[in-house]
Design an enzyme around this catalytic site. Structure first.
Site, PDB file in Angstrom:
ATOM      1  CG  ASP A  45      -1.777   1.216   1.336  1.00 19.41           C
ATOM      2  OD1 ASP A  45      -2.239   1.706   0.279  1.00 19.41           O
ATOM      3  OD2 ASP A  45      -2.013   1.700   2.458  1.00 19.41           O
TER       4      ASP A  45
ATOM      5  CD  GLU B  33      -4.573   1.651  -2.616  1.00 15.24           C
ATOM      6  OE1 GLU B  33      -5.158   2.750  -2.709  1.00 15.24           O
ATOM      7  OE2 GLU B  33      -4.342   1.090  -1.541  1.00 15.24           O
TER       8      GLU B  33
ATOM      9  CG  ASP C  44      -0.474   3.123   6.314  1.00 14.20           C
ATOM     10  OD1 ASP C  44      -1.180   3.621   5.416  1.00 14.20           O
ATOM     11  OD2 ASP C  44      -0.011   3.783   7.255  1.00 14.20           O
TER      12      ASP C  44
END
Length: 189
Positions: free
Chosen positions: A14, A76, A148
């Site tokens: 991420d 992502e 996160d």
């Protein structure tokens, strides 16, 4: 280092300029096993020192790769924010993460936050706390991981669920990369 012939180790990332989450899982068919998660934190560097922050991200991802030996990565896809400067900075962090993963010879699957949220919670507008709780449940963790890390684990889980279908489509030729409009030797064709 895959733990069994039928399974694969997946690294989820991420991306973020201040904090990049990572999560590592082993997927054996529909069975998922937690391996590790955490963050690469760049906030100890001066706010304006972008090169040093990117270097920290790059080296952090390479260290995670060395330590956990994933077979594949899931990253992502980020969208443009209202603030163009913030979007540019996040894009640079994401590009750095992608470069680090590719430099480790990892295949990289990319998913949007919406796709991850739908895969993990069943709906695309899930709150961060819902993602954390579902990741905790899916991986049978004693506590919810920080945001996160939970998002990164969610990306790894999303890939674990999506990759069998993607592999079948790829084998049938349905996902062949288009070559029109791509660059070859510096020219577009």
């Amino acid at each position: 280092m895959t733990t069994s012939i039928a399974g694969q180790r997946i690294l989820g990332i991420d991306p973020g300029l201040q904090t990049t989450g990572f999560g590592v899982i082993d997927a054996h068919g529909s069975r998922l096993q937690y391996v590790a998660s955490g963050v690469i934190d760049t906030t100890h560097h001066a706010r304006g020192d972008l090169p040093l922050r990117l270097k920290t991200l790059y080296e952090g991802i390479r260290e995670i790769h060395r330590r956990y030996q994933p077979d594949v990565a899931s990253l992502e896809i980020v969208f443009i924010n209202v603030n163009p400067q913030a979007s540019l900075m996040l894009g640079q962090a994401r590009g750095c993460c992608l470069t680090a993963l590719v430099s480790c010879d990892l295949a990289v699957a990319e998913y949007t936050a919406l796709q991850m949220k739908q895969a993990i919670t069943g709906h695309g507008r899930a709150a961060k706390s819902q993602i954390q709780e579902m990741v905790r449940r899916l991986l049978n963790l004693p506590n919810a991981p920080r945001q996160d890390a939970a998002d990164a684990l969610g990306l790894a889980i999303t890939h674990a669920h999506a990759s069998p279908s993607m592999n079948k489509l790829s084998a049938q030729g349905a996902l062949k990369r288009k070559t029109h409009g791509m660059f070859r030797a510096g020219r577009s064709h």
